[in-house]
Motif scaffolding. Structure first.
Motif, mmCIF file in Angstrom:
data_model
loop_
_atom_site.group_PDB
_atom_site.id
_atom_site.type_symbol
_atom_site.label_atom_id
_atom_site.label_comp_id
_atom_site.label_asym_id
_atom_site.label_seq_id
_atom_site.Cartn_x
_atom_site.Cartn_y
_atom_site.Cartn_z
ATOM 1 N N VAL A 189 0.831 -1.204 0.000
ATOM 2 C CA VAL A 189 0.000 0.000 0.000
ATOM 3 C C VAL A 189 0.868 1.257 0.000
ATOM 4 O O VAL A 189 0.504 2.274 -0.598
ATOM 5 C CB VAL A 189 -0.957 -0.021 1.213
ATOM 6 N N ARG A 190 2.026 1.191 0.647
ATOM 7 C CA ARG A 190 2.936 2.340 0.665
ATOM 8 C C ARG A 190 3.664 2.511 -0.664
ATOM 9 O O ARG A 190 4.363 3.511 -0.860
ATOM 10 C CB ARG A 190 3.969 2.193 1.794
ATOM 11 N N THR A 210 -8.396 -6.681 2.006
ATOM 12 C CA THR A 210 -7.513 -6.015 2.959
ATOM 13 C C THR A 210 -6.740 -4.885 2.294
ATOM 14 O O THR A 210 -6.590 -3.794 2.855
ATOM 15 C CB THR A 210 -6.527 -7.029 3.576
ATOM 16 N N LEU A 211 -6.243 -5.136 1.089
ATOM 17 C CA LEU A 211 -5.531 -4.090 0.359
ATOM 18 C C LEU A 211 -6.408 -2.866 0.142
ATOM 19 O O LEU A 211 -5.979 -1.721 0.372
ATOM 20 C CB LEU A 211 -5.069 -4.624 -0.996
ATOM 21 N N LEU A 220 -5.778 6.640 0.024
ATOM 22 C CA LEU A 220 -5.242 6.330 -1.305
ATOM 23 C C LEU A 220 -6.254 5.622 -2.180
ATOM 24 O O LEU A 220 -5.886 5.057 -3.220
ATOM 25 C CB LEU A 220 -3.990 5.456 -1.169
ATOM 26 N N ASP A 221 -7.501 5.586 -1.788
ATOM 27 C CA ASP A 221 -8.531 4.893 -2.554
ATOM 28 C C ASP A 221 -8.641 5.518 -3.944
ATOM 29 O O ASP A 221 -8.722 6.734 -4.098
ATOM 30 C CB ASP A 221 -9.873 4.982 -1.827
ATOM 31 N N GLY A 222 -8.630 4.695 -4.959
ATOM 32 C CA GLY A 222 -8.618 5.198 -6.327
ATOM 33 C C GLY A 222 -7.190 5.387 -6.801
ATOM 34 O O GLY A 222 -6.225 5.184 -6.066
#
Length: 284
Positions: A189-190, A210-211, A220-222
């Motif tokens: 995710v980072r 989970t991701l 950070l969605d999208g």
């Protein structure tokens, strides 16, 4: 959804013709595995629960191989699946992959993981226990060099003043993270995406969910984010539609059965190219 051809555990002389076939047929790119030196005997077990190779399995250097294949292709992309980052120093990795990205026009992604083969780390004199923390520091240093050609870092494992590394890539080099554990997902995710392996449908749903939750929590969605995973299911339109619906962006082109350690490979290069042609005609 993008389909990638695995150039993994195959005779090295087949890499180039298979890459050329993959480009001709319209696959997104190819995947290249990484092991530096495998002890003849080891007790470590692959995260899949099986040992998918032996000390005699061919693992050509992925950086050298990517450069070779890129010179003979125009559109094909390349991902290391996965480069064992904490077995190397971040300076060499930043230089190698930055150079690849620069001369290839951005067709390469650094797919990296912390590794699982303890005996390989010990062989190289690297600490297996700190590999996760070293990976995080290394990625930060690599990205810093790629940003503007300069880096400075004062951490637990690496400590240096302002240092230059040129040429720097003028395109973004995606960093994709392999691994199935929570820390691997958080590390993904980072960065720019996640490289999963073969999982049951329940595991795919759990890890991809989970991701998405972690990305949403981090704001950070999208946006562009790679979610690569392979389901333990036969190739079919339904399989790939279900993966797409779950939010998977990339997957393996399962055009042939993976070989088993110690078992003779009965398929020829012509067989594998025929499998790719059949797969492409049906799914691409």
């Amino acid at each position: 959804m993008k389909f990638w051809v695995p150039l993994i555990c195959l005779p090295t002389e087949e890499y180039l013709p298979l890459a050329e076939a993959a480009e001709r047929l319209g696959f997104a790119g190819v995947l290249l595995a990484d092991h530096l030196a495998v002890p003849d005997e080891f007790a470590s077990v692959h995260p899949s629960g099986e040992n998918p190779f032996s000390a005699a399995t061919e693992f050509p250097d992925p950086v050298t191989m990517i450069a070779t294949l890129a010179a003979r292709t125009e559109r094909l992309r390349f991902i290391t699946y996965t480069y064992i980052l904490p077995m190397r120093d971040p300076f060499t990795v930043a230089k190698q992959f930055g150079t690849l990205a620069q001369v290839m026009g951005g067709r390469v992604s650094l797919g990296c993981a912390v590794g699982w083969l303890r005996e390989e780390f010990e062989l190289l004199g690297q600490d297996f226990g700190t590999r996760g923390a070293r990976t995080d520091e290394a990625i930060a240093i690599i990205r810093d060099f790629w940003d503007d050609g300069w880096a400075e870092h004062h951490g637990r494992f690496y400590d240096f003043d302002r240092t230059g590394m040129f040429p720097r890539p003028d395109v973004r080099v995606p960093v994709l993270i392999g691994g199935a554990g929570r820390r691997a997902l958080e590390r993904a995710v980072r960065n720019d995406g996640w490289l999963g392996m073969n999982y049951s449908w329940d595991d795919v749903e759990d890890k991809v969910g989970t991701l998405h939750r972690l990305r949403k929590k981090a704001g950070l969605d999208g946006g562009e984010f790679t979610v690569f995973v392979v389901a333990n299911a036969a190739p079919s339109e339904a399989t790939y539609a279900r993966l797409r619906d779950m939010g998977v962006t990339d997957t393996l082109a399962a055009a042939w059965q993976a070989g088993q350690p110690g078992q003779p490979d009965t398929e020829t290069l012509e067989d594998r190219i025929a499998h790719l042609e059949k797969f492409a005609a049906r799914y691409l």
